[in-house]
Design a protein around this motif. Sequence first.
Motif, short mmCIF file in Angstrom:
data_model
loop_
_atom_site.label_atom_id
_atom_site.label_comp_id
_atom_site.label_asym_id
_atom_site.label_seq_id
_atom_site.Cartn_x
_atom_site.Cartn_y
_atom_site.Cartn_z
N THR A 1 -6.75 2.18 2.12
CA THR A 1 -6.73 0.72 2.14
C THR A 1 -7.90 0.14 1.35
O THR A 1 -7.74 -0.86 0.63
N LYS B 1 0.84 -1.19 0.00
CA LYS B 1 0.00 0.00 0.00
C LYS B 1 0.88 1.25 0.00
O LYS B 1 1.80 1.38 0.80
N HIS C 1 -6.45 -10.00 8.07
CA HIS C 1 -5.30 -9.18 8.44
C HIS C 1 -4.66 -9.72 9.70
O HIS C 1 -5.35 -10.21 10.60
N LEU D 1 0.54 -3.72 4.41
CA LEU D 1 -0.20 -2.51 4.77
C LEU D 1 0.62 -1.71 5.76
O LEU D 1 0.89 -2.18 6.87
N SER E 1 1.24 2.24 7.63
CA SER E 1 0.55 3.48 7.99
C SER E 1 1.57 4.60 8.13
O SER E 1 2.74 4.36 8.47
#
Length: 326
Positions: free
Chosen positions: A118, A113, A140, A293, A295
């Motif tokens: 997402t 990502k 996840h 993923l 952040s």
Amino acid sequence: MTVAVPAQDASQHGQRRHDKYDRLVATAQSRPKLKVAVAHPCDAASLGAVFEAAGLGLIEPILVGPQAKITAAVKALGKDVSTMRIVDAPHSQAAAEAAVDLVRSGQAEALMKGSLHTDELMAAVVRREGGLRTARRISHCFVMDVPGHDTPLIITDAAVNIAPTLEDKVHIVQNAIDLARALGADPVRVAILSAMETVNPKVPSTIEAAALCKMADRGQITGGILDGPLALDNAVDLGAAKIKKIQSPVAGQANVLVVPDLEAGNMLAKSLTFLADADAAGIVLGARVPIILTSRADSTIARLASCAVASLVADAQRKQLAMPEV
């Protein structure tokens, strides 16, 4: 190799070491570089993670998105993108779809990502035509480096499945077991969490926990040792398990925690992050390839650990494909 934590991360974490993540990164460095399609990496945070992981030899990135935006963001970071492949896509949705297509064509072994939401990336992954669905439910996992805990702690599912059914949880548990095995856990001890350690008909999560354990007994879930329902304290603390007189190969030493629903998992993971100084590497499983993923709030080591986890999962998948058919 030990990964040095930059000054800003070290100050945030009280100069503590990240031994568990360091070991994951070092192990991944001994594997082939992971070919990763990075969807819409158009800001400093997402591109920084890409350059860090590539610099450590963890990944071989393909940058997918608006070429002008990517080039400008790379220039602002003071990095050289000349050795990286860029696939031009006009916007974030197109970038997600193009990144998925790179996987389907065999040019990439994982997704990552970038600076898109997402939901946009996952919509391209789960689309009926041209997506990356398998027979497994997508789920996840957080792989958490918790100070004072000897091994990485896997928490699932805290980000994809909002209110999973019992059938969903079979897939969620199996995905987590396969992940733990890819990371070298042996045995894999899975605690099915609830608010208590006894089956109570008024608390549905306790009934589902008991059902999952029986399904494991009958071979419907494989590769791990399951027990539940277990409360969090007697899942991870041997002293608490002894006080409750729980006789179990899992209680007090679980390395996988399966939560009742997304809300419980999200609160557990964020509690560990913000109250216990833990780091959380995130990965999505159940698709054809692992999905990284990250952040913008992630520390440097957590971003690198996410790439390392994906690399080890992909390596395990390569070895399975290389096994001769019976």
